[in-house]
Scaffold this motif. Structure first.
Motif, PDB file in Angstrom:
ATOM      1  N   ARG A   1     151.711  95.114  81.118  1.00 22.94           N
ATOM      2  CA  ARG A   1     151.882  94.967  79.542  1.00 22.94           C
ATOM      3  C   ARG A   1     153.267  94.767  79.009  1.00 22.94           C
ATOM      4  O   ARG A   1     153.627  93.849  78.535  1.00 22.94           O
ATOM      5  CB  ARG A   1     151.085  95.744  78.626  1.00 22.94           C
TER       6      ARG A   1
ATOM      7  N   ARG B   1     144.455  92.527  80.442  1.00 24.25           N
ATOM      8  CA  ARG B   1     143.021  92.799  80.282  1.00 24.25           C
ATOM      9  C   ARG B   1     142.802  92.133  81.803  1.00 24.25           C
ATOM     10  O   ARG B   1     142.772  91.027  81.947  1.00 24.25           O
ATOM     11  CB  ARG B   1     142.305  92.241  79.295  1.00 24.25           C
TER      12      ARG B   1
ATOM     13  N   TRP C   1     139.579  92.672  83.230  1.00 29.97           N
ATOM     14  CA  TRP C   1     138.103  92.621  83.393  1.00 29.97           C
ATOM     15  C   TRP C   1     137.722  91.764  82.077  1.00 29.97           C
ATOM     16  O   TRP C   1     136.796  91.862  81.312  1.00 29.97           O
ATOM     17  CB  TRP C   1     137.430  93.794  83.177  1.00 29.97           C
ATOM     18  N   ALA C   2     138.586  90.965  81.601  1.00 27.43           N
ATOM     19  CA  ALA C   2     138.235  89.972  80.217  1.00 27.43           C
ATOM     20  C   ALA C   2     137.351  88.844  80.997  1.00 27.43           C
ATOM     21  O   ALA C   2     137.483  88.300  81.813  1.00 27.43           O
ATOM     22  CB  ALA C   2     139.357  89.538  79.688  1.00 27.43           C
TER      23      ALA C   2
ATOM     24  N   SER D   1     138.917  84.521  77.140  1.00 30.50           N
ATOM     25  CA  SER D   1     140.435  84.765  77.410  1.00 30.50           C
ATOM     26  C   SER D   1     141.241  83.221  77.228  1.00 30.50           C
ATOM     27  O   SER D   1     142.024  83.196  76.622  1.00 30.50           O
ATOM     28  CB  SER D   1     140.924  85.180  78.898  1.00 30.50           C
TER      29      SER D   1
ATOM     30  N   ARG E   1     143.543  87.148  88.071  1.00 29.45           N
ATOM     31  CA  ARG E   1     142.536  88.292  87.830  1.00 29.45           C
ATOM     32  C   ARG E   1     141.547  88.509  88.826  1.00 29.45           C
ATOM     33  O   ARG E   1     141.293  89.514  89.014  1.00 29.45           O
ATOM     34  CB  ARG E   1     141.999  87.961  86.462  1.00 29.45           C
TER      35      ARG E   1
ATOM     36  N   ASP F   1     136.455  98.416  81.748  1.00 34.40           N
ATOM     37  CA  ASP F   1     137.652  99.089  82.356  1.00 34.40           C
ATOM     38  C   ASP F   1     138.688  98.040  82.008  1.00 34.40           C
ATOM     39  O   ASP F   1     138.701  96.933  82.629  1.00 34.40           O
ATOM     40  CB  ASP F   1     138.047  99.689  83.672  1.00 34.40           C
ATOM     41  N   THR F   2     139.964  98.085  81.197  1.00 34.68           N
ATOM     42  CA  THR F   2     140.568  96.967  80.982  1.00 34.68           C
ATOM     43  C   THR F   2     142.084  97.351  81.468  1.00 34.68           C
ATOM     44  O   THR F   2     143.066  96.612  81.391  1.00 34.68           O
ATOM     45  CB  THR F   2     140.834  96.718  79.515  1.00 34.68           C
ATOM     46  N   THR F   3     142.186  98.329  82.360  1.00 35.50           N
ATOM     47  CA  THR F   3     143.446  98.757  82.874  1.00 35.50           C
ATOM     48  C   THR F   3     143.656  98.106  84.464  1.00 35.50           C
ATOM     49  O   THR F   3     142.727  97.939  84.852  1.00 35.50           O
ATOM     50  CB  THR F   3     143.597 100.208  82.942  1.00 35.50           C
TER      51      THR F   3
END
Length: 187
Positions: free
Chosen positions: A17, A90, A92-93, A98, A149, A165-167
């Protein structure tokens, strides 16, 4: 051991990020400098308020000039298609959500720049520019983000069931450093 991996994943997500935010700010500053500085020109053309008229006029200038001008419009904000999701961090978006978020942000930013240019000497309003910028953002997003991703998801284990989980997850070959939870001291 599970707690240690969670903190490593959080650290990796924070790093991604931060890099995304720094690159995004650098790109926005360069775009602002390129598009909002005054031009010293002897004359300016009339504003283009007819959709696709500017693109048709550029195509009439010949293939080389058309590719340069239309390609410039597509490429100006295209990095936003990658940098905005990167700054969000993210993994897991939803791909559709997105894309919609990124294209909407790109379109609004392009419109804002175009409106700001109306007050800059030597700059002229062109309704085709936000269209080209937005298409560039969408193409960059579609070409890079889903594949990136998917690669990150394959590289790192999926989130636990029932939890989003977005990490970004990261594994170290030597194991992770143990962490100690912080406990506040009360009076």
């Amino acid at each position: 051991m599970r707690v240690q991996r969670e903190s490593t994943r959080g650290d990796a997500a924070i790093r991604v990020r931060r890099v995304g935010v720094v690159l995004l700010l650098a790109h926005l500053l360069s775009v602002g400098w390129l598009t909002l500085r005054p031009l010293d020109v002897p004359w300016v053309t009339a504003p283009n308020l007819e959709l696709f008229a500017g693109i048709r006029a550029q195509l009439e200038l010949g293939p080389a000039e058309a590719v340069r001008r239309i390609g410039g419009g597509l490429l100006l904000l295209a990095p936003l298609g990658v940098l905005l999701p990167m700054a969000g961090g993210r993994v897991w978006a939803s791909p559709v959500a997105s894309l919609v978020r990124t294209v909407t942000a790109g379109a609004l930013l392009s419109l804002l720049i175009e409106l700001a240019q109306t007050g800059v000497p030597g700059r002229v309003l062109d309704v085709d520019t936000p269209l080209l910028n937005t298409v560039g953002v969408a193409l960059a997003h579609l070409l890079v983000v889903p594949a990136s991703r998917a690669r990150l998801r394959r590289r790192y284990a999926p989130p636990p069931p029932g939890r989003v989980d977005t990490t970004v997850r990261e594994e170290h070959p030597q194991g992770s450093t143990p962490t100690i939870s912080r406990v506040g001291i009360t009076p």
